[in-house]
Design a protein around this motif. Structure first.
Motif, PDB file in Angstrom:
ATOM      1  N   LEU A   1      -8.642   2.413  -1.910  1.00  0.00           N
ATOM      2  CA  LEU A   1      -8.035   2.489  -2.473  1.00  0.00           C
ATOM      3  C   LEU A   1      -8.668   2.312  -3.930  1.00  0.00           C
ATOM      4  CD1 LEU A   1      -5.048   0.736  -0.932  1.00  0.00           C
ATOM      5  CD2 LEU A   1      -5.055   3.439  -1.659  1.00  0.00           C
TER       6      LEU A   1
ATOM      7  N   ILE B   1      -4.763   8.802   3.160  1.00  0.00           N
ATOM      8  CA  ILE B   1      -4.423   7.498   3.017  1.00  0.00           C
ATOM      9  C   ILE B   1      -2.474   7.205   3.576  1.00  0.00           C
ATOM     10  CG2 ILE B   1      -3.322   6.215   0.674  1.00  0.00           C
ATOM     11  CD1 ILE B   1      -5.651   6.813  -1.086  1.00  0.00           C
TER      12      ILE B   1
ATOM     13  N   GLN C   1       0.824  -1.140  -0.217  1.00  0.00           N
ATOM     14  CA  GLN C   1      -0.112  -0.168  -0.158  1.00  0.00           C
ATOM     15  C   GLN C   1       0.595   1.009   0.013  1.00  0.00           C
ATOM     16  OE1 GLN C   1      -2.969  -0.538   3.244  1.00  0.00           O
ATOM     17  NE2 GLN C   1      -4.013  -1.396   1.670  1.00  0.00           N
TER      18      GLN C   1
END
Length: 237
Positions: A173, A158, A56
Motif C-alpha cells: 500500500l 488489492i 484497508q
C-alpha cells in the motif's frame, strides 16, 4: 524408592487431579477454566485483523476515487483533440484493463471516462481531427502510461486480495501510494490546460465517490445517474 512409597505418591497426584474435577450426571467435567488459545478465532488478534481489513477496504475505496479523478483529469487534458481522448480511453480499458470492462476497478474507471466524454467532450466534435497544439498533452499522457498501468493493475489486485478475505501487505500500500503521488505530479504540470478545458476537481469529486462505495458489497448498487445513466444496468461488480 519402595513400591509402597511410589504407590502413595501416585495416589496423591491422582487425588489432586480429581479435586479439580466434578461428577455431574455421570459425566466427568473439569471445573478449571481452560486458557483461551492465542489462535482462537474469538481472540483479540482476530478482532484486530478484522479491523485491519476494514481499514484497508476504506483505503482501497479512497484510492479508487483518487484514481478516477486522475482519469477524468487526463481525459479533460486531451479533450481539445477527441481522437486523442478516445485513444486514451481505449488504451485504459483494453490494454491496461485486459478488456475486463465489468471488472471492479476497470469497470468503474470506464464509467468515469464515459461520463466525462459524453458530458463535456462530445460537444467538441469539430475537433475530431488531430490538433497540433495537443501534441504536448499527448506526450505527457504517454509519459504517464507506466504510472496509469501500475496503479490500475495494482488496485485491481488489492481489491481481489481484500475480496478474498485476506490482508494486503502494508509495504504494498505504501508503494502504491507513492506511485499515485508520481502520477499526480505528472498531471500537475499541465493542470492549467485541463482546467482551461473544463476540468473542475470539486465537480468530479461530487459525482465519482458514489461508484466506489459499493466496491465490497455483495450486491452492488446501481450506479448513480449523475455518473452514467445508460450504464446503470451494467454496473461493474
Amino acid at each position: 524408592m519402595e513400591p509402597s512409597s511410589i504407590c502413595s505418591s501416585a495416589i496423591s497426584i491422582i487425588s489432586k487431579q480429581m479435586e479439580s474435577m466434578s461428577m455431574t450426571n455421570g459425566v466427568l467435567r473439569r471445573t478449571k477454566t481452560i486458557p483461551q488459545s492465542r489462535y482462537s478465532p474469538y481472540s483479540s488478534g482476530s478482532t484486530s485483523l478484522s479491523k485491519q481489513k476494514e481499514k484497508q477496504k476504506e483505503e482501497a475505496i479512497r484510492l479508487g476515487t483518487e484514481l478516477s479523478i486522475f482519469v477524468a483529469e487526463a481525459t479533460f487534458l486531451l479533450s481539445n483533440d477527441i481522437y486523442s481522448a478516445v485513444s486514451f480511453g481505449c488504451w485504459l480499458c483494453k490494454n491496461v484493463g485486459n478488456e475486463n470492462y465489468e471488472g471492479p476497478v476497470v469497470g468503474r474507471l470506464s464509467c468515469v471516462f464515459l461520463h466525462v466524454f459524453e458530458t463535456y467532450i462530445l460537444s467538441k466534435m469539430e475537433a475530431w481531427c488531430h490538433d497540433g497544439d495537443n501534441s504536448k498533452q499527448w506526450e505527457l499522457i504517454t509519459a504517464s502510461t507506466q504510472h496509469f498501468s501500475f496503479t490500475v493493475e495494482a488496485l485491481d489486485r488489492i481489491v481481489s486480495v481484500l475480496k478474498n478475505g485476506e490482508v494486503v501487505k502494508p509495504s504494498c500500500l505504501e508503494y502504491y501510494n507513492q506511485e499515485m503521488k508520481n502520477l499526480e505530479e505528472k498531471l500537475r504540470s499541465a493542470k492549467h490546460v485541463s482546467q482551461a478545458n473544463g476540468f473542475e476537481m470539486n465537480a468530479i469529486k461530487a459525482t465519482v465517490p458514489q461508484m466506489w462505495m459499493s466496491l465490497f458489497q455483495a450486491t452492488p448498487q446501481g450506479i448513480n445517474p449523475k455518473i452514467s445513466s445508460n450504464m446503470s444496468e451494467n454496473y461493474p461488480r
